[in-house]
Design a protein around this motif. Sequence first.
Motif, PDB file in Angstrom:
ATOM      1  N   GLY A 202     -48.872  -8.004   1.221  1.00  0.00           N
ATOM      2  CA  GLY A 202     -48.231  -9.299   1.069  1.00  0.00           C
ATOM      3  C   GLY A 202     -49.186 -10.380   0.596  1.00  0.00           C
ATOM      4  O   GLY A 202     -50.392 -10.330   0.840  1.00  0.00           O
ATOM      5  N   THR A 203     -48.639 -11.364  -0.095  1.00  0.00           N
ATOM      6  CA  THR A 203     -49.362 -12.571  -0.495  1.00  0.00           C
ATOM      7  C   THR A 203     -48.616 -13.760   0.079  1.00  0.00           C
ATOM      8  O   THR A 203     -47.433 -13.957  -0.220  1.00  0.00           O
ATOM      9  CB  THR A 203     -49.431 -12.716  -2.027  1.00  0.00           C
ATOM     10  OG1 THR A 203     -50.190 -11.635  -2.569  1.00  0.00           O
ATOM     11  CG2 THR A 203     -50.076 -14.042  -2.410  1.00  0.00           C
ATOM     12  N   ARG A 204     -49.321 -14.517   0.901  1.00  0.00           N
ATOM     13  CA  ARG A 204     -48.698 -15.735   1.451  1.00  0.00           C
ATOM     14  C   ARG A 204     -49.045 -16.896   0.526  1.00  0.00           C
ATOM     15  O   ARG A 204     -50.186 -17.322   0.457  1.00  0.00           O
ATOM     16  CB  ARG A 204     -49.184 -16.015   2.868  1.00  0.00           C
ATOM     17  CG  ARG A 204     -48.387 -17.108   3.550  1.00  0.00           C
ATOM     18  CD  ARG A 204     -48.632 -17.176   5.041  1.00  0.00           C
ATOM     19  NE  ARG A 204     -48.128 -16.025   5.772  1.00  0.00           N
ATOM     20  CZ  ARG A 204     -46.863 -15.840   6.115  1.00  0.00           C
ATOM     21  NH1 ARG A 204     -45.948 -16.729   5.777  1.00  0.00           N
ATOM     22  NH2 ARG A 204     -46.495 -14.776   6.804  1.00  0.00           N
ATOM     23  N   LEU A 205     -48.045 -17.354  -0.182  1.00  0.00           N
ATOM     24  CA  LEU A 205     -48.220 -18.424  -1.170  1.00  0.00           C
ATOM     25  C   LEU A 205     -47.753 -19.747  -0.587  1.00  0.00           C
ATOM     26  O   LEU A 205     -46.640 -19.844  -0.064  1.00  0.00           O
ATOM     27  CB  LEU A 205     -47.424 -18.113  -2.438  1.00  0.00           C
ATOM     28  CG  LEU A 205     -47.373 -19.218  -3.492  1.00  0.00           C
ATOM     29  CD1 LEU A 205     -48.744 -19.439  -4.119  1.00  0.00           C
ATOM     30  CD2 LEU A 205     -46.345 -18.896  -4.574  1.00  0.00           C
ATOM     31  N   THR A 206     -48.605 -20.740  -0.704  1.00  0.00           N
ATOM     32  CA  THR A 206     -48.241 -22.107  -0.327  1.00  0.00           C
ATOM     33  C   THR A 206     -48.317 -22.972  -1.572  1.00  0.00           C
ATOM     34  O   THR A 206     -49.347 -22.986  -2.255  1.00  0.00           O
ATOM     35  CB  THR A 206     -49.190 -22.662   0.748  1.00  0.00           C
ATOM     36  OG1 THR A 206     -49.158 -21.805   1.880  1.00  0.00           O
ATOM     37  CG2 THR A 206     -48.774 -24.073   1.159  1.00  0.00           C
ATOM     38  N   VAL A 207     -47.232 -23.673  -1.872  1.00  0.00           N
ATOM     39  CA  VAL A 207     -47.202 -24.591  -3.006  1.00  0.00           C
ATOM     40  C   VAL A 207     -47.191 -26.011  -2.449  1.00  0.00           C
ATOM     41  O   VAL A 207     -46.301 -26.378  -1.674  1.00  0.00           O
ATOM     42  CB  VAL A 207     -45.974 -24.346  -3.893  1.00  0.00           C
ATOM     43  CG1 VAL A 207     -46.008 -25.282  -5.107  1.00  0.00           C
ATOM     44  CG2 VAL A 207     -45.922 -22.897  -4.356  1.00  0.00           C
TER      45      VAL A 207
END
Lengths: 111, 114
Positions: free
Chosen positions: B108-113
């Motif tokens: 998984g990749t936890r992306l925060t924008v």
Amino acid sequence: SQQGEEDPQALSIQEGENATMNCSYKTSINNLQWYRQNSGRGLVHLILIRSNEREKHSGRLRVTLDTSKKSSSLLITASRAADTASYFCATVRYGNNRLAFGKGNQVVVIP
Amino acid sequence: DVKVTQSSRYLVKRTGEKVFLECVQDMDHENMFWYRQDPGLGLRLIYFSYDVKMKEKGDIPEGYSVSREKKERFSLILESASTNQTSMYLCASSDGDRGNYGYTFGSGTRLTVV
């Protein structure tokens, strides 16, 4: 799209006890799969049961499938602290080759 | 040990940036998938691919595109990142007859924008 729906949403048990989770779905399926997800990680495939199967075992896991009720259950026997995770059921519908996931069951095993 | 590898575990990007999420599998699997996972919504399919250069929309493709130039690599592209794309992104692959085998997921990749 079709989804499995697990029940109950959260389960807390003592180490050594059995844990049972249920999943229901709405339409005819090709197979149903169970996955485990440890906190913040990817999902791990546990077991796949096909629509013409009624029960399947893998180690301490036992899965049943009742196509007449459109439901499945996952039993974890003699639970361990390491079984603490979220458990997802997912279905593959005939003619649609994609997995549709339920929202997951949180299981906490207390040492 | 067979693997699906996602290039980043955590990623922080600014609104409007073009974002690339990379996924590589070493199992020679034909099928690859991108899901996003959000609390209370479970896993939702964004895009999938059954072969090199082939792609199909999943349930929530808006705002995303994908690329599969090689069998082992499946990239998810956020054309112009927005805050509502903050999520956990999961890549998966599977073999053979689609749907008849379990999926292997990346971490998984936890992306925060922001």
